[in-house]
Design an enzyme around this catalytic site. Structure first.
Site, PDB file in Angstrom:
ATOM      1  N   ASP A 191      -9.958  -5.766  -3.688  1.00  0.00           N
ATOM      2  CA  ASP A 191      -9.426  -4.721  -2.810  1.00  0.00           C
ATOM      3  C   ASP A 191     -10.396  -3.542  -2.756  1.00  0.00           C
ATOM      4  OD1 ASP A 191      -7.874  -2.502  -1.767  1.00  0.00           O
ATOM      5  OD2 ASP A 191      -6.060  -3.625  -2.263  1.00  0.00           O
ATOM      6  N   SER A 198       0.829  -1.199   0.000  1.00  0.00           N
ATOM      7  CA  SER A 198       0.000   0.000   0.000  1.00  0.00           C
ATOM      8  C   SER A 198       0.874   1.264   0.000  1.00  0.00           C
ATOM      9  CB  SER A 198      -0.967  -0.050   1.188  1.00  0.00           C
ATOM     10  OG  SER A 198      -1.996   0.891   1.054  1.00  0.00           O
ATOM     11  N   HIS A 205      -7.345  -6.058   0.573  1.00  0.00           N
ATOM     12  CA  HIS A 205      -6.183  -5.236   0.911  1.00  0.00           C
ATOM     13  C   HIS A 205      -5.454  -5.722   2.154  1.00  0.00           C
ATOM     14  CE1 HIS A 205      -4.081  -1.477  -0.024  1.00  0.00           C
ATOM     15  NE2 HIS A 205      -4.049  -1.161   1.262  1.00  0.00           N
TER      16      HIS A 205
END
Length: 276
Positions: free
Chosen positions: A221, A145, A254
């Site tokens: 995600d 991320s 995620h």
């Protein structure tokens, strides 16, 4: 430097240390996994950069990477994601301030006093690791991320310093998405021309080293369309012929469940480059 955790893991040792960072002007924690091969001589190092709200703990407790690192004889270093301490500027939101350093050097008050994670990860931390531990100067980068953004940007800005780079669910174009726009405006100021030096999709066009990029992205995600937008990286790479392996994984989100599912493949990718 003080060792604050020491745990046997996959035949090696998972440690956490605290030290006083000159670059950041505060005490910092970092985690280091030393595989069993480190008892017999220097091993290469994979640096892992974590995402928003994380510390050095998230990766070492959730990803399960140690057993793969032990198989391949690789150390893994996981720093914290921002400066810490009572004197360090912060924001009430999760995506700015502590836990959200974005792996850049801030230029704006009040952030510039401490928020220099780029210099810390590129220069100060490796110098410390290479001086104090049985590791070589063969380095690789990965992250998740915000940390995926950091891994891509650090590799692109430092040709020849890293043997390989990969990312999970990276923020590939921070200057074009809300997370990055908020952080860059605060840390770097409103001039968007200054943002381009910290945006992987902008750096690709001028990269002097065509280091292959391995990017893992889950199609389930929750941040895919608004914050991550991996197709922007694909477009930037296609425009200049930069090698990119973009793995789009149906259903994965995620979380660290996603990372744990594919971290073995990423460690293997880095091992081939680090041991070449």
């Amino acid at each position: 430097m003080e060792r604050i955790e020491h745990r046997a893991c996959a035949g090696g040792w998972q440690d956490v240390y605290r030290h006083q960072s000159v670059t950041l002007g505060c005490a910092m924690n970092f985690a280091i996994y030393l595989p069993p091969q480190a008892e017999h001589g220097p091993v290469p190092v994979l640096y892992w950069l974590s995402g928003l709200t994380c510390t050095e703990q998230n990766f070492i407790t959730k990803a399960g990477a140690q057993r793969y690192a032990a198989e391949h004889g690789i150390a893994i270093v996981a720093p914290d994601t921002s400066p810490r301490g009572d004197d360090v500027a912060d924001d009430a939101a999760y995506d700015l301030g502590k836990g959200a350093g974005f792996y850049l050097n801030a230029t704006q008050a009040p952030w510039a006093n401490h928020y220099r994670m780029y210099d810390y990860v590129v220069t100060e931390l490796p110098a410390l690791i290479e001086a104090r531990f049985p590791v070589s100067q063969a380095r690789a980068l990965s992250g998740h991320s915000m940390g995926g953004h950091g891994a891509l940007v650090l590799a692109l800005r430092n040709p020849g310093r890293y043997r390989s780079v990969s990312a999970f669910s990276p923020i590939v174009a921070p200057s074009q998405v809300p997370w990055g726009e908020k952080a860059f405006n605060a840390y770097l100021g409103p001039d968007q021309a200054d943002w381009q030096a910290w945006d992987a999709t902008a750096l690709i066009a001028h990269a002097t080293e065509r280091l292959p990029l391995l990017v893992e992205q889950g199609l389930g995600d929750e941040f895919l369309e608004k914050q991550l937008r991996p197709t922007l990286l694909q477009t930037a790479c296609d425009a200049v012929g930069h090698p990119l392996q973009l793995n789009l994984r149906p259903d994965y989100d995620h979380s660290y469940y996603f990372i744990a599912s594919f971290i073995g493949e990423h460690v293997d990718w880095h091992a081939r480059a680090l041991h070449a």
